[in-house]
Each structure stands twice: as C-alpha cells, then as structure tokens.
Design an enzyme around this catalytic site. Sequence first.
Site, mmCIF file in Angstrom:
data_model
loop_
_atom_site.group_PDB
_atom_site.id
_atom_site.type_symbol
_atom_site.label_atom_id
_atom_site.label_comp_id
_atom_site.label_asym_id
_atom_site.label_seq_id
_atom_site.Cartn_x
_atom_site.Cartn_y
_atom_site.Cartn_z
ATOM 1 N N SER A 1 143.173 -6.582 67.825
ATOM 2 C CA SER A 1 143.461 -6.170 69.209
ATOM 3 C C SER A 1 142.594 -4.954 69.527
ATOM 4 O O SER A 1 142.104 -4.271 68.614
ATOM 5 C CB SER A 1 144.951 -5.850 69.393
ATOM 6 O OG SER A 1 145.418 -4.991 68.388
ATOM 7 N N GLU B 1 142.087 -1.403 72.033
ATOM 8 C CA GLU B 1 142.706 -0.421 72.935
ATOM 9 C C GLU B 1 141.635 0.242 73.804
ATOM 10 O O GLU B 1 140.578 0.625 73.320
ATOM 11 C CB GLU B 1 143.420 0.645 72.075
ATOM 12 C CG GLU B 1 144.035 1.757 72.899
ATOM 13 C CD GLU B 1 144.943 2.650 72.072
ATOM 14 O OE1 GLU B 1 145.691 2.139 71.213
ATOM 15 O OE2 GLU B 1 144.895 3.868 72.286
ATOM 16 N N ASP C 1 152.752 13.167 74.318
ATOM 17 C CA ASP C 1 152.630 14.520 73.760
ATOM 18 C C ASP C 1 153.480 15.487 74.564
ATOM 19 O O ASP C 1 153.668 15.317 75.763
ATOM 20 C CB ASP C 1 151.160 14.943 73.712
ATOM 21 C CG ASP C 1 150.443 14.190 72.600
ATOM 22 O OD1 ASP C 1 151.070 13.960 71.546
ATOM 23 O OD2 ASP C 1 149.284 13.802 72.800
ATOM 24 N N PHE D 1 139.236 16.176 67.350
ATOM 25 C CA PHE D 1 140.338 15.342 67.811
ATOM 26 C C PHE D 1 141.313 15.065 66.654
ATOM 27 O O PHE D 1 142.539 15.182 66.807
ATOM 28 C CB PHE D 1 139.764 14.034 68.382
ATOM 29 C CG PHE D 1 140.788 13.074 68.891
ATOM 30 C CD1 PHE D 1 141.726 13.475 69.829
ATOM 31 C CD2 PHE D 1 140.817 11.759 68.436
ATOM 32 C CE1 PHE D 1 142.688 12.585 70.305
ATOM 33 C CE2 PHE D 1 141.770 10.862 68.908
ATOM 34 C CZ PHE D 1 142.701 11.282 69.836
ATOM 35 N N HIS E 1 144.098 -3.147 64.767
ATOM 36 C CA HIS E 1 143.985 -2.641 66.145
ATOM 37 C C HIS E 1 142.809 -1.668 66.177
ATOM 38 O O HIS E 1 142.749 -0.736 65.374
ATOM 39 C CB HIS E 1 145.295 -1.916 66.483
ATOM 40 C CG HIS E 1 145.396 -1.428 67.895
ATOM 41 N ND1 HIS E 1 145.550 -2.270 68.969
ATOM 42 C CD2 HIS E 1 145.395 -0.164 68.404
ATOM 43 C CE1 HIS E 1 145.644 -1.553 70.087
ATOM 44 N NE2 HIS E 1 145.546 -0.276 69.768
#
Length: 280
Positions: free
Chosen positions: A5, A7, A99, A209, A259
Amino acid sequence: MATISFEFFPPKTESATQSFFETAALLKAYDPAFMTVTYGAGGATKDGTFETVTRLQAETGIPAAAHLTFINTDIAHLKDYTDMLWDAGIKRLIALRGDMPEDLQWPLDPDGNYFQFTSDFVEALKSWHDFDISVGAYPEVHPDAPTLAADLKALQLKCEAGADRAITQFFFENETFFRFRDEVEKLGIQTPLVPGLLPVHDLARLQSFAARCQASVPQSLIEAFDGVEPESDAAFALAEDLLAAQVEGLVSGGVEHIHFYTLNKANLLGKSCMAAKNAA
Ligand code: FAD
C-alpha cells in the site's frame, strides 16, 4: 508474495496536484491493495484530505483510505466528517490520535465532547459505519509512552476495539520490527502488523524528522550515504537498493503486507514493489 500500500499527503498547489495524480497513476501499476491520504493535525488539511482521497479513489479505481486524527476535534464533527467520507464511498480509515498541540497535555482529561484515547475513537468509528480501520504502532515506542509495555497495552486496546491492522512507524533495521512483532505476539494480539517503510530521499532531512518521531537512524545507514552527493544518481541507486533489501528481508521473515510512505514520489519505489510482489 506480499501485498503493498502507498501513503500520500494532500498536495497544496495546482502543480503539486498535477504531479500527485501522475505519481498515483505510476504507482497504480504496482497493483497496491490500497492507497492512503494523510490528515493534518487539528484539521488543517481536512478539506485537502477529503478532496484528495475521493479523487484518488475515483481516478485510480484503487480503494483509498483517509487518515483521521481525533485530537482537538469534537465527536460531533468527527461523526459528520466520517458520514461524509462513507457517503462519498471512502470505506477505509487510518485512525489516529494526532500529535499533541502545544495547548494540550497528555494524557487528556476526560471530556464528553472529545475522545480521550484512540481505542475509544476506533470503537466509535466501527459503530458509526463498517469501516476497515488501520491504526498506528511504534516499534521504537511512541514518544509519549512511558514504557514499551504501556505502548503495547495501548496497541492491544486499539486492536480489541476493532482495528483491522496496525501500520508501524518507519524503521531502518528489520530486527527492530521483528523484535516488536515478537512482543505483540506474546500479548496474543492477532491483528496483522504491517511494516511502514520510508525511502531515503534526503538523509539530512530524514535524520531530523526521525529524531522527532523517536525512530532511530542506524550508523550503517549514515555510513552508506557518506560521501554520496545528495540527490545524485548514486544516492538514488543506493536508496533504491537499500529499500529493496529491506523489503526482501521483511518478506523472507514472513511479512505479508508492506506500507510505503511515498512522500508523494514514485521514483525510489519500483524495485521494492517488485521485490514484494516477486517474493516466493
Ligand atoms: P496512540 O495509540 O493514540 O498513542 C499515543 C500515546 O498515547 C502513546 O504514548 C500511547 O502509549 C498512549 N496511549 C494510547 N492509548 C492509551 C490508553 N488507553 N491508556 C494510556 N495511554 C495510552 N499524524 C497526523 O497528524 N496525521 C496523519 O495523517 C498521520 N498518519 C500517521 C500514519 C501512521 C501509519 C502512523 C504510525 C502515524 C501517523 N501520524 C499521523 C502520527 C500520529 O498521529 C502520532 O504519532 C500521534 O502522536 C499518535 O497517534 P496514534 O493514534 O498512533 O497513537
């Protein structure tokens, strides 16, 4: 063979929208089981998510899932929004807390107008419509969790509330995933655990990140890119090979679905998608 999949995040400009749908068309060729579109914390990209996810599903014919966070949004709004998704043919959700905004403290105080935990959110979503629901999982522990055991308990509650799968935060060492999977299995959680993989487009950005997400970047990855010009053909080839090797290792360790966090780019994913599809 493993299924896959992809994103995406909602594009913000007209030209980004055009390249978004070109990327989606390219990735469709790898026959993903579904594609997902993220949701900005606090509802910032709510409309962007809705427009993107409905158009993505209509244009590609691939089932599309809308990410949805409950933090800072009251239950009545979440209900209306999910009714709108369901009526527009979006039957899959990625259900998340989101978040923490600066003006709120974790754990949240109970409040009848708001969900407190993601497990409550998942339970309500399932009762509103028969959505297919994915939740998040954190092989290196969520930054707000005091211990791995507490975080595993939170995952267990989300699974018991009806989650259909748990998609992990990205990681770069497959051992990290396999160790976490062992802990999940020890608790008797039967919900499929799906590794989420992030291609290395820009190592420096990725490191900052990852630090915010409490995901570690191994020294071996940093050394592999040492002396390689960022965004060069060599960096591209290296990132592509590393990702494909990660996929091969996961599939040979019994993983059945992968994913990919695409960052709205197709260019590093071809080899990995083929590695997932062609695995014995
Ligand atoms: P939760 O499961 O809610 O956990 C958050 C913290 O609460 C953890 O410390 C956990 O241990 C604790 N906790 C949970 N339940 C309980 C309980 N019952 N009792 C005590 N403690 C509990 N963010 C966005 O804003 N938009 C997105 O589109 C988005 N997509 C994502 C997709 C994936 C696959 C993943 C893994 C993350 C995504 N995120 C997104 C980030 C996510 O919103 C943040 O990581 C957020 O801080 C946690 O959300 P969660 O639902 O995964 O965590």
